[in-house]
Design an enzyme around this catalytic site. Structure first.
Site, short mmCIF file in Angstrom:
data_model
loop_
_atom_site.label_atom_id
_atom_site.label_comp_id
_atom_site.label_asym_id
_atom_site.label_seq_id
_atom_site.Cartn_x
_atom_site.Cartn_y
_atom_site.Cartn_z
CB SER A 236 -4.05 -11.31 2.34
OG SER A 236 -2.89 -10.53 2.24
CE LYS B 164 -4.08 -1.96 -0.12
NZ LYS B 164 -5.03 -1.76 -1.23
C1 LIG Z 1 -3.03 -7.58 3.64
C2 LIG Z 1 -3.70 -7.24 2.34
N1 LIG Z 1 -3.74 -8.16 1.38
C3 LIG Z 1 -4.33 -7.93 0.20
C4 LIG Z 1 -4.97 -6.73 -0.07
C5 LIG Z 1 -5.65 -6.52 -1.39
O1 LIG Z 1 -5.00 -5.58 -2.25
P1 LIG Z 1 -5.83 -4.65 -3.21
O2 LIG Z 1 -6.51 -3.61 -2.37
O3 LIG Z 1 -4.83 -4.06 -4.14
O4 LIG Z 1 -6.84 -5.48 -3.92
C6 LIG Z 1 -4.95 -5.74 0.91
C7 LIG Z 1 -5.65 -4.49 0.68
O5 LIG Z 1 -6.08 -3.82 1.58
C8 LIG Z 1 -4.29 -6.00 2.14
O6 LIG Z 1 -4.26 -5.08 3.12
#
Ligand SMILES: Cc1ncc(COP(=O)(O)O)c(C=O)c1O
Length: 295
Positions: free
Chosen positions: A260, A42
């Site tokens: 994630s 991010k």
């Molecule tokens: C830990 C984590 N994994 C995956 C994502 C997903 O990414 P994106 O927002 O680019 O779809 C986020 C987004 O907030 C995240 O914080």
């Protein structure tokens, strides 16, 4: 040597999962986005969204920016804001980990734990009432552009242009849309772009989802509505599968990805089994150190 730590965003390393992905499977590579300055992918979008707003004359140093985030974007927005001279006010959803909230506050931002379920809507209303800029990562085109211009080209370069599938969890959908669009332009429609959501997610047509922090369970982001066509397939992953894979990844490969990441790698392994050969790329968005309570 970089003149500012902002210059250290991106250009993260990528590593092959040589132990997890065995014979008869495609090779699996994971890009370690947790090695960005604040520990997640991010940083890329926070920098892009704030620079974009500056270039369009919407904000200047001293102004206040508002964001809604379950944590990682909040940390990145607070960090970029403090470096570029902005005040940041962050709406977080109830249940966001105290580790994340503590860091956002330490970076000098104000944290509002939204009472209502739709915390992005609460943030939008608050910004409008006060005349502040709502960055809105769920809709902001600069989110997709950050990944189209940086993450996508990095993966393409690091893997020598040999990529059969890209697998990524959908939160705002910014990463999968930007990287997916870039890879399709380079490699054609043959490259598989695979989204990952918690089991039961509304994006997969479900009603109520298991919670995997960072991934979309009950929202359908604007970015997904605009760019969903880039994605060839969506795989649903349960909390337990994500957790188990996160722990296996830690022990067998030494990769400190968060929950994630566990979901991404679980889905990437399924795709690699199906392909039997070639290359599957995925991402470790953040680190296990953000989730000490689930270890
Ligand atoms: C830990 C984590 N994994 C995956 C994502 C997903 O990414 P994106 O927002 O680019 O779809 C986020 C987004 O907030 C995240 O914080």
């Amino acid at each position: 040597m970089k003149a500012s730590i902002l210059g250290l965003i991106g250009n993260t390393p990528i590593v092959r999962l040589g132990r997890l992905a065995g014979g008869g499977m495609a090779e699996v590579y994971v890009k370690l986005e947790y090695l960005n300055p604040t520990g997640s992918h991010k940083d890329r979008i926070a920098y892009y969204m704030i620079r974009d707003a500056e270039e369009r004359g919407l904000i200047e140093p001293g102004d206040t920016v508002v964001e809604a985030s379950s944590g990682n974007t909040a940390i990145s927005v607070a960090w970029v804001s403090s470096l570029l001279g902005y005040r940041a006010e962050i709406f977080v959803e109830k249940g966001t980990s105290q580790v994340k909230i503590g860091l956002i506050k330490a970076l000098g931002a104000r944290v509002v734990e939204a009472e209502e379920e739709n915390y992005a809507e609460a943030a939008r209303r608050y910004a409008e009432e006060h005349g502040y800029l709502f960055l809105n990562q769920y809709e902001n085109e600069a989110n997709v552009r950050a990944h189209y211009e940086t993450t996508g080209p990095e993966i393409y370069r690091q893997l020598g242009g040999k990529i059969d599938a890209f697998v990524m969890g959908i939160g705002t959908g910014g990463t999968i849309s930007g990287v997916g669009r870039f890879l399709k332009e380079k490699l054609g429609e043959g490259v598989k772009i695979v989204g990952v959501v918690p089991r039961g997610s509304r994006i997969a047509g479900g009603e109520g989802a298991e919670r995997i922090e960072g991934l979309a369970s009950d929202i359908v982001p604007g970015i997904w509505r605009r760019y969903g066509h880039v994605v060839s397939e969506v795989i649903e992953v349960g909390f337990d599968e994500a957790l188990q894979t996160m722990k296996t990844l830690l022990r067998s490969e030494g990769v400190l990805g968060g929950l994630s990441t566990g979901a991404n790698v679980y889905a990437a392994m399924r795709v690699a089994e199906r392909l039997t050969k070639g290359v599957v790329a995925t991402i470790a968005p953040d680190t296990i150190l953000r989730y000490p309570h689930i270890l």
